[in-house]
Design a protein around this motif. Structure first.
Motif, PDB file in Angstrom:
ATOM      1  N   UNK A   1       0.223 -10.909  -2.687  1.00 22.56           N
ATOM      2  CA  UNK A   1       0.480 -10.306  -1.945  1.00 22.56           C
ATOM      3  C   UNK A   1      -0.050  -9.029  -1.309  1.00 22.56           C
ATOM      4  N   UNK A   2       1.635  -8.140  -1.503  1.00 24.14           N
ATOM      5  CA  UNK A   2       1.410  -7.060  -0.967  1.00 24.14           C
ATOM      6  C   UNK A   2       0.234  -6.523  -1.864  1.00 24.14           C
ATOM      7  N   UNK A   3       0.167  -6.488  -3.481  1.00 22.41           N
ATOM      8  CA  UNK A   3      -1.114  -5.849  -4.145  1.00 22.41           C
ATOM      9  C   UNK A   3      -2.375  -6.336  -4.561  1.00 22.41           C
ATOM     10  N   UNK A   4      -2.322  -8.020  -3.959  1.00 22.13           N
ATOM     11  CA  UNK A   4      -3.831  -8.373  -3.607  1.00 22.13           C
ATOM     12  C   UNK A   4      -4.221  -7.191  -3.056  1.00 22.13           C
ATOM     13  N   UNK A   5      -3.577  -7.313  -1.284  1.00 26.68           N
ATOM     14  CA  UNK A   5      -3.963  -6.902  -0.392  1.00 26.68           C
ATOM     15  C   UNK A   5      -4.806  -5.418  -0.362  1.00 26.68           C
ATOM     16  N   UNK A   6      -4.250  -4.522  -1.412  1.00 27.67           N
ATOM     17  CA  UNK A   6      -5.090  -2.904  -1.536  1.00 27.67           C
ATOM     18  C   UNK A   6      -6.447  -2.992  -1.898  1.00 27.67           C
ATOM     19  N   UNK A   7      -7.162  -3.858  -1.912  1.00 20.12           N
ATOM     20  CA  UNK A   7      -8.171  -4.040  -2.150  1.00 20.12           C
ATOM     21  C   UNK A   7      -9.156  -4.838  -0.946  1.00 20.12           C
ATOM     22  N   UNK A   8      -8.482  -5.141   0.301  1.00 15.22           N
ATOM     23  CA  UNK A   8      -9.212  -5.614   1.177  1.00 15.22           C
ATOM     24  C   UNK A   8     -10.266  -3.976   1.820  1.00 15.22           C
ATOM     25  N   UNK A   9      -9.929  -3.507   2.371  1.00 19.31           N
ATOM     26  CA  UNK A   9     -10.079  -2.073   2.497  1.00 19.31           C
ATOM     27  C   UNK A   9     -11.249  -1.836   1.719  1.00 19.31           C
TER      28      UNK A   9
END
Length: 320
Positions: A125-133
């Motif tokens: 999830x930490x790496x996945x969240x890098x795409x959120x912004x």
């Protein structure tokens, strides 16, 4: 028409519908007998959205993403997501330059026009969240500095079914950043026979040439946003949204953002079909791809899939 005879379409001299038909024709020469899915994938880009393709390995998810990048003439980069991936592997990192005694930012693969996030649910999830912004704001923030991403910017993410070993389910906040979620499924008997007889998708992919350019894509996105939506279609959209909110089958109904996504997708599909306005057919084709990842059933082990439940919604709401 072969891929070699296709060339970039100049929208100043050809109408949008003809350009999009040529685009679908080239995509269909590589991804066989999947016209509804190809229309949805193209509509997702025209609606300025991001696409999530969920299916078993080996059914053509990555091939479709690469074919989209080449055909649309977009700068393309690919990230293979793994469990040890870090956000810096996606966004980039600041490197100290001793000769200049300062840090220099080295952009990551997110700085592209079309980013393939391959097997996104194999990353933490930490790496996945890098795409959120990036997906929401078309920008990234590094060391307190905000940097814009190219325009257009689109993410096509693939993921394997979540029951497979070594996968991390995408959180709802990230799923909502995807305008559409589609499945490709197994090939039809006709398409599978062509594959078995030697239809080489990789070879055809290598022979593809751009049909559009980045400027054409931006122009087509403006065309899509301008497709008229009648009052009766607005009534239909509201009836679908209201139905999802009143049903006890779902934890929560479709959000306003999801409703807007459905309208935008229907407008893009109407443009692809060459219509002068949105038809109920456009809404019905778009709806499962919009609803399936946004409606969470109250019973997680429900016998029907999310796509089947989304289709149930469309069948239950009368057409105006």
């Amino acid at each position: 028409m072969s891929a070699q005879t296709l060339g970039p379409v100049k929208l100043a001299t050809i109408d949008a519908h003809a350009a999009l038909r040529r685009t679908l024709e080239q995509l269909g020469s590589v991804v066989l007998d999947k016209e509804p899915q190809l229309k949805l994938a193209l509509a997702c880009v025209l609606a300025r959205g991001h696409l999530l393709i969920e299916d078993l390995p080996g059914v053509g998810k990555t091939t479709l993403a690469r074919a989209m990048a080449v055909t649309l003439g977009l700068a393309y980069k690919r990230i293979q997501f793994t469990s040890d991936m870090l956000p810096a592997d996606i966004i980039g990192v600041s490197v100290y330059r001793r000769d200049r005694e300062e840090f220099e930012f080295q952009p990551g693969p997110v700085f592209s026009e079309l980013l393939l996030a391959d097997e996104i649910n194999r990353a933490t999830p930490k790496a996945q969240s890098a795409l959120l912004e990036a997906m929401q704001e078309n920008q990234v923030s590094v060391d307190g500095v905000t940097m814009p991403l190219p325009a257009p910017f689109h993410v096509i993410a693939t993921q394997n079914p979540t029951e497979q070993v070594g996968t991390f389910a995408l959180p709802e906040s990230q799923l909502d950043r995807f305008l559409m979620r589609i499945e490709l499924g197994y090939p039809s008997a006709l398409a599978e026979r062509a594959l078995l007889e030697g239809h080489d998708s990789a070879e055809r992919l290598g022979a593809m040439v751009p049909v559009l350019t980045g400027d054409d894509v931006r122009s087509l996105q403006e065309h899509a946003a301008a497709v008229p939506v009648s009052e009766s279609i607005i009534d239909y959209l509201q009836a679908i949204v209201r139905f999802t909110r009143e049903q006890n089958d779902f934890v929560a109904g479709l959000s306003p953002r999801g409703a807007i996504a459905l309208r935008r997708a229907a407008q893009a599909l109407a443009l692809i079909e060459g219509r002068q306005g949105v038809y109920p057919d456009d809404v019905q084709l778009a709806a499962p791809a919009i609803l399936a990842h946004r409606l969470r059933p109250r019973q997680p082990q429900h016998a029907r899939s999310a796509f089947e439940m989304a289709r149930d919604v469309i069948e239950a709401v009368p057409i105006p």
